[in-house]
Design a protein around this motif. Structure first.
Motif, PDB file in Angstrom:
ATOM      1  N   SER A 223       0.815  -1.212   0.000  1.00 58.31           N
ATOM      2  CA  SER A 223       0.000   0.000   0.000  1.00 58.31           C
ATOM      3  C   SER A 223       0.852   1.267   0.000  1.00 58.31           C
ATOM      4  N   SER A 224       2.096   1.141   0.525  1.00 55.35           N
ATOM      5  CA  SER A 224       2.968   2.309   0.558  1.00 55.35           C
ATOM      6  C   SER A 224       3.629   2.566  -0.784  1.00 55.35           C
ATOM      7  N   GLN A 225       3.631   1.559  -1.664  1.00 52.00           N
ATOM      8  CA  GLN A 225       4.213   1.736  -2.981  1.00 52.00           C
ATOM      9  C   GLN A 225       3.218   2.474  -3.867  1.00 52.00           C
ATOM     10  N   ASN A 226       3.635   3.607  -4.370  1.00 52.16           N
ATOM     11  CA  ASN A 226       2.723   4.409  -5.189  1.00 52.16           C
ATOM     12  C   ASN A 226       3.461   4.896  -6.426  1.00 52.16           C
ATOM     13  N   PRO A 227       3.510   4.062  -7.482  1.00 56.25           N
ATOM     14  CA  PRO A 227       4.267   4.439  -8.662  1.00 56.25           C
ATOM     15  C   PRO A 227       3.546   5.479  -9.508  1.00 56.25           C
ATOM     16  N   LEU A 228       2.250   5.772  -9.131  1.00 59.63           N
ATOM     17  CA  LEU A 228       1.478   6.692  -9.939  1.00 59.63           C
ATOM     18  C   LEU A 228       1.825   8.142  -9.609  1.00 59.63           C
ATOM     19  N   ASN A 229       1.564   8.973 -10.582  1.00 57.21           N
ATOM     20  CA  ASN A 229       1.728  10.414 -10.414  1.00 57.21           C
ATOM     21  C   ASN A 229       0.726  10.911  -9.373  1.00 57.21           C
ATOM     22  N   PRO A 230       1.158  11.713  -8.404  1.00 60.02           N
ATOM     23  CA  PRO A 230       0.211  12.228  -7.396  1.00 60.02           C
ATOM     24  C   PRO A 230      -0.981  12.942  -8.007  1.00 60.02           C
ATOM     25  N   ASN A 231      -0.803  13.452  -9.223  1.00 63.08           N
ATOM     26  CA  ASN A 231      -1.923  14.119  -9.883  1.00 63.08           C
ATOM     27  C   ASN A 231      -3.019  13.139 -10.297  1.00 63.08           C
ATOM     28  N   LEU A 232      -2.696  11.843 -10.257  1.00 62.13           N
ATOM     29  CA  LEU A 232      -3.672  10.821 -10.632  1.00 62.13           C
ATOM     30  C   LEU A 232      -4.330  10.181  -9.418  1.00 62.13           C
ATOM     31  N   ILE A 233      -4.054  10.717  -8.233  1.00 61.31           N
ATOM     32  CA  ILE A 233      -4.534  10.121  -6.979  1.00 61.31           C
ATOM     33  C   ILE A 233      -5.498  11.065  -6.287  1.00 61.31           C
ATOM     34  N   ASN A 234      -6.582  10.515  -5.759  1.00 67.52           N
ATOM     35  CA  ASN A 234      -7.492  11.287  -4.921  1.00 67.52           C
ATOM     36  C   ASN A 234      -6.864  11.427  -3.534  1.00 67.52           C
ATOM     37  N   PRO A 235      -6.549  12.628  -3.078  1.00 68.29           N
ATOM     38  CA  PRO A 235      -5.823  12.786  -1.806  1.00 68.29           C
ATOM     39  C   PRO A 235      -6.631  12.349  -0.589  1.00 68.29           C
ATOM     40  N   LEU A 236      -7.940  12.320  -0.700  1.00 62.51           N
ATOM     41  CA  LEU A 236      -8.764  11.953   0.448  1.00 62.51           C
ATOM     42  C   LEU A 236      -8.658  10.473   0.777  1.00 62.51           C
ATOM     43  N   SER A 237      -8.603   9.617  -0.269  1.00 67.14           N
ATOM     44  CA  SER A 237      -8.615   8.166  -0.055  1.00 67.14           C
ATOM     45  C   SER A 237      -7.325   7.475  -0.474  1.00 67.14           C
ATOM     46  N   GLY A 238      -6.530   8.133  -1.321  1.00 68.33           N
ATOM     47  CA  GLY A 238      -5.333   7.483  -1.840  1.00 68.33           C
ATOM     48  C   GLY A 238      -5.601   6.587  -3.027  1.00 68.33           C
ATOM     49  N   LEU A 239      -6.863   6.566  -3.512  1.00 61.68           N
ATOM     50  CA  LEU A 239      -7.216   5.776  -4.686  1.00 61.68           C
ATOM     51  C   LEU A 239      -7.040   6.615  -5.950  1.00 61.68           C
ATOM     52  N   ASN A 240      -7.164   5.955  -7.099  1.00 60.25           N
ATOM     53  CA  ASN A 240      -7.119   6.691  -8.361  1.00 60.25           C
ATOM     54  C   ASN A 240      -8.237   7.738  -8.410  1.00 60.25           C
ATOM     55  N   ASN A 241      -7.925   8.906  -9.003  1.00 59.69           N
ATOM     56  CA  ASN A 241      -9.001   9.835  -9.331  1.00 59.69           C
ATOM     57  C   ASN A 241      -9.482   9.539 -10.750  1.00 59.69           C
ATOM     58  N   GLU A 242     -10.273  10.450 -11.341  1.00 63.40           N
ATOM     59  CA  GLU A 242     -10.802  10.157 -12.675  1.00 63.40           C
ATOM     60  C   GLU A 242      -9.693   9.970 -13.704  1.00 63.40           C
ATOM     61  N   LYS A 243      -8.674  10.845 -13.632  1.00 62.43           N
ATOM     62  CA  LYS A 243      -7.566  10.721 -14.582  1.00 62.43           C
ATOM     63  C   LYS A 243      -6.792   9.428 -14.341  1.00 62.43           C
ATOM     64  N   GLY A 244      -6.600   9.125 -13.056  1.00 62.38           N
ATOM     65  CA  GLY A 244      -5.896   7.887 -12.717  1.00 62.38           C
ATOM     66  C   GLY A 244      -6.665   6.663 -13.167  1.00 62.38           C
ATOM     67  N   LEU A 245      -8.010   6.739 -13.078  1.00 62.79           N
ATOM     68  CA  LEU A 245      -8.857   5.635 -13.523  1.00 62.79           C
ATOM     69  C   LEU A 245      -8.667   5.369 -15.018  1.00 62.79           C
ATOM     70  N   ILE A 246      -8.715   6.442 -15.824  1.00 60.94           N
ATOM     71  CA  ILE A 246      -8.546   6.279 -17.268  1.00 60.94           C
ATOM     72  C   ILE A 246      -7.153   5.773 -17.585  1.00 60.94           C
ATOM     73  N   ASN A 247      -6.175   6.342 -16.919  1.00 63.03           N
ATOM     74  CA  ASN A 247      -4.780   5.957 -17.164  1.00 63.03           C
ATOM     75  C   ASN A 247      -4.541   4.485 -16.837  1.00 63.03           C
ATOM     76  N   ALA A 248      -5.027   4.045 -15.646  1.00 59.79           N
ATOM     77  CA  ALA A 248      -4.829   2.657 -15.225  1.00 59.79           C
ATOM     78  C   ALA A 248      -5.616   1.697 -16.108  1.00 59.79           C
ATOM     79  N   PHE A 249      -6.834   2.106 -16.497  1.00 57.69           N
ATOM     80  CA  PHE A 249      -7.663   1.250 -17.344  1.00 57.69           C
ATOM     81  C   PHE A 249      -6.999   1.035 -18.709  1.00 57.69           C
ATOM     82  N   ASN A 250      -6.466   2.105 -19.299  1.00 58.89           N
ATOM     83  CA  ASN A 250      -5.793   1.987 -20.602  1.00 58.89           C
ATOM     84  C   ASN A 250      -4.534   1.153 -20.495  1.00 58.89           C
TER      85      ASN A 250
END
Length: 397
Positions: A223-250
């Motif tokens: 859970s501490s490993q976060n290779p994603l760009n912070p701009n792709l993360i929702n700061p409240l939960s630490g999960l993908n945000n909308e951009k992160g969702l599209i990026n991870a899905f693709n």
């Protein structure tokens, strides 16, 4: 010092094996005592048969002959039964002593039987002398029976003493095993419960088993490993945000060939009321815990996200719709059964969800919009459930 679950179960199996062997020994001892008791019964029966012969009325020769011959036959059988080998004879007593007493018993028994038959068939003038010889043989026979009975009583007492010791050992050992492994298994269950728990109150989870400690540390590292760009993360939960969702899905789209992609969208029931009651930190903890619950069902090709309007998106790649729907319903039930830590104390929340098959031609945003309509259908029936799209276009249940 952490305990090893593997060692606990190995020791438990060893303890149960020892108790099982002890139980087998106790069973053998009880069976042995029963065999010795049968011998003792055969010896007592010989006493009765002797008295039956000695007190036979010879005034009716034919009836006396029938009674004495029958009793003699029974004596022969009883002597044979009193000498039958028992299961553990070779281990718990002297075979030589047993054999010596049995030989004496057989000899004196045969002598008494012969004299009894001679007495019943003797002429009147020799009846008295025949009776005296029979009584002398009777005395020797009774003496051998008594010695054999004393021997049987002795080995029965020894067997009972052994059975008592084994029973006491099994009781004490069984009680200790019960208490010890009840405590150990409770520890293991507690650690498993901690590992399954997704509380995010920030406190360290104290575990007592090596394996669960390893798993928790591994999950923490993951859970501490976060290779994603912070701009792709929702700061409240630490999960993908909308951009992160599209990026991870693709990024994972290539691996989804041959699999159906299903979209589950979740919304907290009575969200506005919670938002007005709880602090931002509490809401963050709730969403982190919800993310952990979703992560429990995540597979390598799945994507989980937390949108800006505080919906949770779960894109899952599964072979069948039924499997994906069942997992979505499990998420609803897991949230319902979980407690969420807040500054005001533990609270309970529920989710409403919308579930649908994401057609390849539709974008994720379009799927989310359709799922929002399904959530409204779920909330109309009280929430805490997931609504799915019917096969007919624009129809829901």
């Amino acid at each position: 010092m952490l305990i090893s679950i593997r060692k606990v179960f190995f020791n438990l199996k060893t303890a149960l094996l020892i108790l099982g062997i002890g139980g087998m020994i106790l069973t053998a001892q009880l069976f042995h005592i029963a065999q010795y008791s049968e011998r003792l019964g055969a010896l007592k029966n010989q006493h009765l048969l002797i008295e039956k012969i000695v007190h036979t009325d010879l005034s009716d020769p034919k009836m006396a002959d029938i009674l004495i011959n029958g009793a003699v036959s029974e004596i022969s059988l009883s002597v044979k039964l009193s000498g039958e080998e028992a299961l553990l004879d070779a281990f718990v007593n002297s075979n030589e002593e047993q054999a010596s007493l049995l030989r004496s018993l057989e000899i004196s028994s045969q002598a008494f039987q012969d004299n009894a038959l001679f007495w019943s068939e003797a002429l009147s003038i020799s009846k008295d002398s025949a009776h005296q010889r029979m009584m002398n043989a009777r005395t020797a026979f009774l003496g051998d029976i008594d010695r054999m009975m004393d021997y049987q009583v002795h080995i029965i007492q020894e067997s009972i003493a052994t059975a008592k010791m084994v029973a006491i050992f099994l009781f004490i050992a069984g009680f200790i095993v019960f208490l010890l492994y009840r405590y150990r298994l409770n520890q293991i269950y507690s650690d498993i419960d901690k590992a399954c728990s997704v509380d995010t109150d920030g406190s360290a989870k104290l575990v007592l088993t090596q394996e669960i400690d390893f798993l928790l540390k591994r999950l923490i590292r993951r859970s501490s490993q976060n290779p994603l760009n912070p701009n792709l993360i929702n700061p409240l939960s630490g999960l993908n945000n909308e951009k992160g969702l599209i990026n991870a899905f693709n990024a994972k789209k290539a691996g989804k060939s041959g699999h159906n992609v299903f979209l589950s969208l979740f919304e907290i029931d009575h969200y506005t009321s919670l938002l007005n009651t709880l602090s931002k930190e509490d809401m963050g903890n709730i969403f982190k815990k919800l993310g952990d619950i979703l992560n429990m069902y995540e597979q390598p090709l799945d994507v989980i996200a937390h949108t800006d309007d505080n919906h949770l998106v779960f894109l899952m790649s599964r072979n069948t719709k039924q499997l994906a729907l069942e997992e979505s319903e499990k998420i609803i039930h897991t949230v319902e059964e979980s407690s969420f830590t807040t500054a005001q104390g533990p609270i309970k929340i529920t989710l409403s969800g919308g579930f649908l098959l994401k057609p390849p031609a539709k974008s994720i945003d379009e799927g989310v919009e359709e799922a929002l309509k399904l959530i409204e259908k779920a909330k109309e029936t009280g929430g805490n459930r997931i609504a799915q799209q019917r096969n007919r276009h624009n129809s829901h249940n």
